[in-house]
Design a protein around this motif. Structure first.
Motif, PDB file in Angstrom:
ATOM      1  N   GLU A 133     -35.591 128.047 103.605  1.00 36.20           N
ATOM      2  CA  GLU A 133     -34.224 128.535 103.414  1.00 36.20           C
ATOM      3  C   GLU A 133     -34.236 129.897 102.720  1.00 36.20           C
ATOM      4  OE1 GLU A 133     -31.169 124.841 103.062  1.00 36.20           O
ATOM      5  OE2 GLU A 133     -32.454 125.168 101.329  1.00 36.20           O
ATOM      6  N   ALA A 134     -35.076 130.036 101.692  1.00 36.99           N
ATOM      7  CA  ALA A 134     -35.158 131.317 101.000  1.00 36.99           C
ATOM      8  C   ALA A 134     -35.648 132.416 101.939  1.00 36.99           C
ATOM      9  CB  ALA A 134     -36.084 131.192  99.788  1.00 36.99           C
ATOM     10  N   SER A 135     -36.589 132.081 102.810  1.00 36.15           N
ATOM     11  CA  SER A 135     -37.114 133.071 103.753  1.00 36.15           C
ATOM     12  C   SER A 135     -36.073 133.451 104.796  1.00 36.15           C
ATOM     13  CB  SER A 135     -38.370 132.517 104.426  1.00 36.15           C
ATOM     14  OG  SER A 135     -38.874 133.421 105.389  1.00 36.15           O
ATOM     15  N   VAL A 136     -35.362 132.454 105.314  1.00 35.51           N
ATOM     16  CA  VAL A 136     -34.362 132.716 106.364  1.00 35.51           C
ATOM     17  C   VAL A 136     -33.253 133.630 105.851  1.00 35.51           C
ATOM     18  CG1 VAL A 136     -32.520 131.630 107.721  1.00 35.51           C
ATOM     19  CG2 VAL A 136     -34.811 130.646 107.713  1.00 35.51           C
ATOM     20  N   PHE A 137     -32.819 133.413 104.624  1.00 38.75           N
ATOM     21  CA  PHE A 137     -31.686 134.172 104.097  1.00 38.75           C
ATOM     22  C   PHE A 137     -32.120 135.364 103.242  1.00 38.75           C
ATOM     23  CE2 PHE A 137     -29.960 129.902 104.870  1.00 38.75           C
ATOM     24  CZ  PHE A 137     -28.899 130.237 105.686  1.00 38.75           C
ATOM     25  N   SER A 138     -33.394 135.720 103.293  1.00 36.71           N
ATOM     26  CA  SER A 138     -33.848 136.906 102.569  1.00 36.71           C
ATOM     27  C   SER A 138     -33.488 138.157 103.370  1.00 36.71           C
ATOM     28  CB  SER A 138     -35.357 136.836 102.335  1.00 36.71           C
ATOM     29  OG  SER A 138     -36.051 136.943 103.577  1.00 36.71           O
ATOM     30  N   GLN A 139     -33.662 139.303 102.735  1.00 36.32           N
ATOM     31  CA  GLN A 139     -33.345 140.570 103.393  1.00 36.32           C
ATOM     32  C   GLN A 139     -34.471 141.023 104.323  1.00 36.32           C
ATOM     33  OE1 GLN A 139     -30.375 142.077 103.166  1.00 36.32           O
ATOM     34  NE2 GLN A 139     -29.751 140.322 101.899  1.00 36.32           N
ATOM     35  N   ARG A 141     -37.272 140.868 107.361  1.00 38.19           N
ATOM     36  CA  ARG A 141     -37.325 140.317 108.713  1.00 38.19           C
ATOM     37  C   ARG A 141     -38.484 139.332 108.781  1.00 38.19           C
ATOM     38  NH1 ARG A 141     -35.446 144.190 113.540  1.00 38.19           N
ATOM     39  NH2 ARG A 141     -33.572 145.028 112.579  1.00 38.19           N
ATOM     40  N   THR A 142     -38.152 138.056 108.947  1.00 40.43           N
ATOM     41  CA  THR A 142     -39.169 137.008 108.928  1.00 40.43           C
ATOM     42  C   THR A 142     -39.205 136.274 110.272  1.00 40.43           C
ATOM     43  OG1 THR A 142     -37.544 135.461 108.008  1.00 40.43           O
ATOM     44  CG2 THR A 142     -38.924 136.670 106.453  1.00 40.43           C
ATOM     45  N   GLN A 143     -40.343 135.647 110.528  1.00 33.76           N
ATOM     46  CA  GLN A 143     -40.518 134.829 111.734  1.00 33.76           C
ATOM     47  C   GLN A 143     -40.667 133.373 111.289  1.00 33.76           C
ATOM     48  OE1 GLN A 143     -40.222 136.078 114.781  1.00 33.76           O
ATOM     49  NE2 GLN A 143     -39.960 138.150 113.982  1.00 33.76           N
ATOM     50  N   ASP A 144     -39.549 132.687 111.158  1.00 34.54           N
ATOM     51  CA  ASP A 144     -39.551 131.330 110.610  1.00 34.54           C
ATOM     52  C   ASP A 144     -39.407 130.245 111.669  1.00 34.54           C
ATOM     53  OD1 ASP A 144     -39.620 132.084 107.782  1.00 34.54           O
ATOM     54  OD2 ASP A 144     -37.604 132.868 108.132  1.00 34.54           O
ATOM     55  N   LEU A 209     -32.773 121.736 107.974  1.00 33.86           N
ATOM     56  CA  LEU A 209     -33.656 122.479 108.877  1.00 33.86           C
ATOM     57  C   LEU A 209     -32.919 122.907 110.137  1.00 33.86           C
ATOM     58  CD1 LEU A 209     -36.973 120.454 108.535  1.00 33.86           C
ATOM     59  CD2 LEU A 209     -36.590 122.806 107.813  1.00 33.86           C
ATOM     60  N   SER A 210     -32.061 122.042 110.662  1.00 31.03           N
ATOM     61  CA  SER A 210     -31.268 122.421 111.842  1.00 31.03           C
ATOM     62  C   SER A 210     -30.346 123.581 111.508  1.00 31.03           C
ATOM     63  CB  SER A 210     -30.463 121.214 112.340  1.00 31.03           C
ATOM     64  OG  SER A 210     -31.318 120.168 112.763  1.00 31.03           O
ATOM     65  N   THR A 211     -29.724 123.512 110.333  1.00 28.94           N
ATOM     66  CA  THR A 211     -28.849 124.601 109.907  1.00 28.94           C
ATOM     67  C   THR A 211     -29.634 125.891 109.700  1.00 28.94           C
ATOM     68  OG1 THR A 211     -27.405 122.996 108.800  1.00 28.94           O
ATOM     69  CG2 THR A 211     -27.169 125.301 108.168  1.00 28.94           C
ATOM     70  N   ALA A 212     -30.823 125.777 109.083  1.00 24.22           N
ATOM     71  CA  ALA A 212     -31.656 126.963 108.867  1.00 24.22           C
ATOM     72  C   ALA A 212     -32.098 127.571 110.191  1.00 24.22           C
ATOM     73  CB  ALA A 212     -32.868 126.596 108.016  1.00 24.22           C
ATOM     74  N   PHE A 213     -32.401 126.719 111.175  1.00 19.77           N
ATOM     75  CA  PHE A 213     -32.816 127.223 112.482  1.00 19.77           C
ATOM     76  C   PHE A 213     -31.674 127.975 113.158  1.00 19.77           C
ATOM     77  CE2 PHE A 213     -33.590 126.681 117.084  1.00 19.77           C
ATOM     78  CZ  PHE A 213     -34.813 127.304 117.165  1.00 19.77           C
ATOM     79  N   ASP A 214     -30.466 127.404 113.098  1.00 21.57           N
ATOM     80  CA  ASP A 214     -29.300 128.086 113.672  1.00 21.57           C
ATOM     81  C   ASP A 214     -29.039 129.411 112.954  1.00 21.57           C
ATOM     82  OD1 ASP A 214     -28.972 125.989 115.415  1.00 21.57           O
ATOM     83  OD2 ASP A 214     -27.460 124.972 114.202  1.00 21.57           O
ATOM     84  N   ALA A 215     -29.178 129.399 111.624  1.00 20.52           N
ATOM     85  CA  ALA A 215     -28.964 130.628 110.867  1.00 20.52           C
ATOM     86  C   ALA A 215     -30.023 131.672 111.207  1.00 20.52           C
ATOM     87  CB  ALA A 215     -28.974 130.333 109.362  1.00 20.52           C
ATOM     88  N   HIS A 216     -31.258 131.213 111.400  1.00 19.35           N
ATOM     89  CA  HIS A 216     -32.341 132.138 111.762  1.00 19.35           C
ATOM     90  C   HIS A 216     -32.074 132.791 113.116  1.00 19.35           C
ATOM     91  CE1 HIS A 216     -36.309 133.868 111.934  1.00 19.35           C
ATOM     92  NE2 HIS A 216     -36.612 133.193 113.032  1.00 19.35           N
ATOM     93  N   LEU A 217     -31.638 131.995 114.087  1.00 19.16           N
ATOM     94  CA  LEU A 217     -31.305 132.552 115.402  1.00 19.16           C
ATOM     95  C   LEU A 217     -30.132 133.518 115.301  1.00 19.16           C
ATOM     96  CD1 LEU A 217     -31.658 129.443 117.758  1.00 19.16           C
ATOM     97  CD2 LEU A 217     -33.299 131.285 117.349  1.00 19.16           C
ATOM     98  N   ALA A 218     -29.141 133.165 114.477  1.00 20.76           N
ATOM     99  CA  ALA A 218     -27.992 134.060 114.297  1.00 20.76           C
ATOM    100  C   ALA A 218     -28.431 135.385 113.671  1.00 20.76           C
ATOM    101  CB  ALA A 218     -26.933 133.384 113.428  1.00 20.76           C
ATOM    102  N   ARG A 219     -29.347 135.321 112.692  1.00 17.06           N
ATOM    103  CA  ARG A 219     -29.845 136.546 112.068  1.00 17.06           C
ATOM    104  C   ARG A 219     -30.609 137.400 113.063  1.00 17.06           C
ATOM    105  NH1 ARG A 219     -32.659 137.075 106.613  1.00 17.06           N
ATOM    106  NH2 ARG A 219     -32.099 139.189 107.203  1.00 17.06           N
ATOM    107  N   ILE A 220     -31.404 136.742 113.917  1.00 14.24           N
ATOM    108  CA  ILE A 220     -32.128 137.495 114.947  1.00 14.24           C
ATOM    109  C   ILE A 220     -31.148 138.200 115.868  1.00 14.24           C
ATOM    110  CG2 ILE A 220     -33.599 137.252 116.970  1.00 14.24           C
ATOM    111  CD1 ILE A 220     -35.098 135.049 115.531  1.00 14.24           C
ATOM    112  N   GLN A 224     -30.833 142.203 116.299  1.00 18.52           N
ATOM    113  CA  GLN A 224     -30.952 142.851 117.606  1.00 18.52           C
ATOM    114  C   GLN A 224     -29.736 143.719 117.901  1.00 18.52           C
ATOM    115  OE1 GLN A 224     -31.583 139.507 120.212  1.00 18.52           O
ATOM    116  NE2 GLN A 224     -33.825 139.586 119.992  1.00 18.52           N
ATOM    117  N   SER A 225     -28.552 143.244 117.512  1.00 22.16           N
ATOM    118  CA  SER A 225     -27.336 144.054 117.702  1.00 22.16           C
ATOM    119  C   SER A 225     -27.401 145.333 116.875  1.00 22.16           C
ATOM    120  CB  SER A 225     -26.103 143.230 117.314  1.00 22.16           C
ATOM    121  OG  SER A 225     -25.958 142.105 118.151  1.00 22.16           O
ATOM    122  N   GLU A 226     -27.896 145.196 115.632  1.00 23.04           N
ATOM    123  CA  GLU A 226     -28.035 146.384 114.788  1.00 23.04           C
ATOM    124  C   GLU A 226     -29.047 147.358 115.392  1.00 23.04           C
ATOM    125  OE1 GLU A 226     -29.118 144.909 110.989  1.00 23.04           O
ATOM    126  OE2 GLU A 226     -27.081 144.285 110.447  1.00 23.04           O
TER     127      GLU A 226
END
Length: 288
Positions: A133-139, A141-144, A209-220, A224-226
């Motif tokens: 969770e800390a890695s997913v929501f860090s600033q 760019r991580t591959q989680d 973990l499901s929530t973190a995975f969805d958040a990770h995909l949303a961050r990706i 990509q949009s940025e």
């Protein structure tokens, strides 16, 4: 009697000695049984999965303990490394009041030790999920994705071991099984409470973990949009210079700037000035 990975010949001798049911004996020799409790005419057969956490690989390993519980005997068959049952005897000797429950005391001590191992594994998985969770929501760019998948697989391993025990342990706590005296119900109730607690933790971890995975995909997707906005902005800036060079590169006869003494400097200044203006505009809008 305690056995560790016995062969068929050894189990046949033990079965003949205590009158064990052949179907239960067959199940005890297979280390991929589902946790269960099966009453037979003259015995109770219990299968419990053992779990332990391997720190070096961040993985959960599993084994199996089969318990044959009769009126005046207890036979345990352990498959895999798992939890050592050597301390169970010492624990029972230290708690002499349990010995009055007969063979049920041994069954309780075995289940209690194994379920305590479940709590240790759940605590390790909680720490791993916190790291994800800390890695997913860090600033950064991580591959989680792979780590989340591995953790979900380990959580599923724990769920397969713990969830099927909820109802059997509640029945042990109610002393509805044969060879389980009513006086031992309070001790089995403690085990049932631990099983319920671990089950709740596992369900929560899976949801996180499901929530973190969805958040990770949303961050990706956001990243990509940025990236696409930045690329588009730089393409637009580069296009200004290309546009000016393209206009003055047409070599028409009636283009006054082509024969102007300061035409070259004017064209360069126009390219640079327009690019700086666009850069400022994109910077203010957050595209750069």
């Amino acid at each position: 009697m305690g056995l560790h990975e016995p062969d068929a010949v050894e189990m046949k001798q033990v079965a003949a000695m205590f009158g064990l049911h052949p179907l239960a004996v067959e199940d005890s020799l297979t280390d991929h049984q589902r946790p269960k409790v099966e009453p037979y005419d003259d015995m109770l057969f219990v299968v419990v999965k053992t779990l332990w956490y391997v720190e070096e690989r961040d993985e959960v390993e599993s084994g199996q303990v089969s318990v044959f519980l009769g009126q005046d005997f207890v036979v345990t068959v352990r498959q895999g490394a798992g939890v050592s049952l050597a301390a169970v005897r010492a624990d029972l000797e230290a708690r002499e009041h349990l010995l009055g429950f007969g063979p049920a005391a041994v069954a309780y001590a075995v289940c209690d030790r194994i379920v305590d191992g479940y709590e240790e594994v759940a605590a390790e998985l909680e720490a791993d999920v916190d790291e994800v969770e800390a890695s997913v929501f860090s600033q950064d760019r991580t591959q989680d994705t792979q780590r989340i998948y591995v953790l979900k697989r380990e959580v599923a391993e724990v769920r397969r071991a713990v969830q099927p025990l909820r109802v059997p342990m509640q029945r042990f706590a109610a002393a509805t099984y044969p060879f389980v005296p009513a006086e031992s119900a309070n001790f089995f109730r403690d085990v049932a409470d631990h099983v319920t607690r671990v089950t709740d933790v596992v369900e929560t971890l899976d949801m996180l973990l499901s929530t973190a995975f969805d958040a990770h995909l949303a961050r990706i997707s956001v990243q990509q949009s940025e990236d696409m906005r930045k690329i588009s902005a730089w393409v637009a800036i580069a296009a200004v210079g290309t546009l000016v060079a393209g206009i003055y590169g047409m070599n028409f006869d009636h283009m006054p700037e082509l024969h102007w003494r300061y035409g070259y400097a004017w064209a360069l200044a126009l390219m640079v000035g327009a690019s700086l203006v666009l850069h400022r505009v994109f910077k203010r809008s957050g595209w750069l």
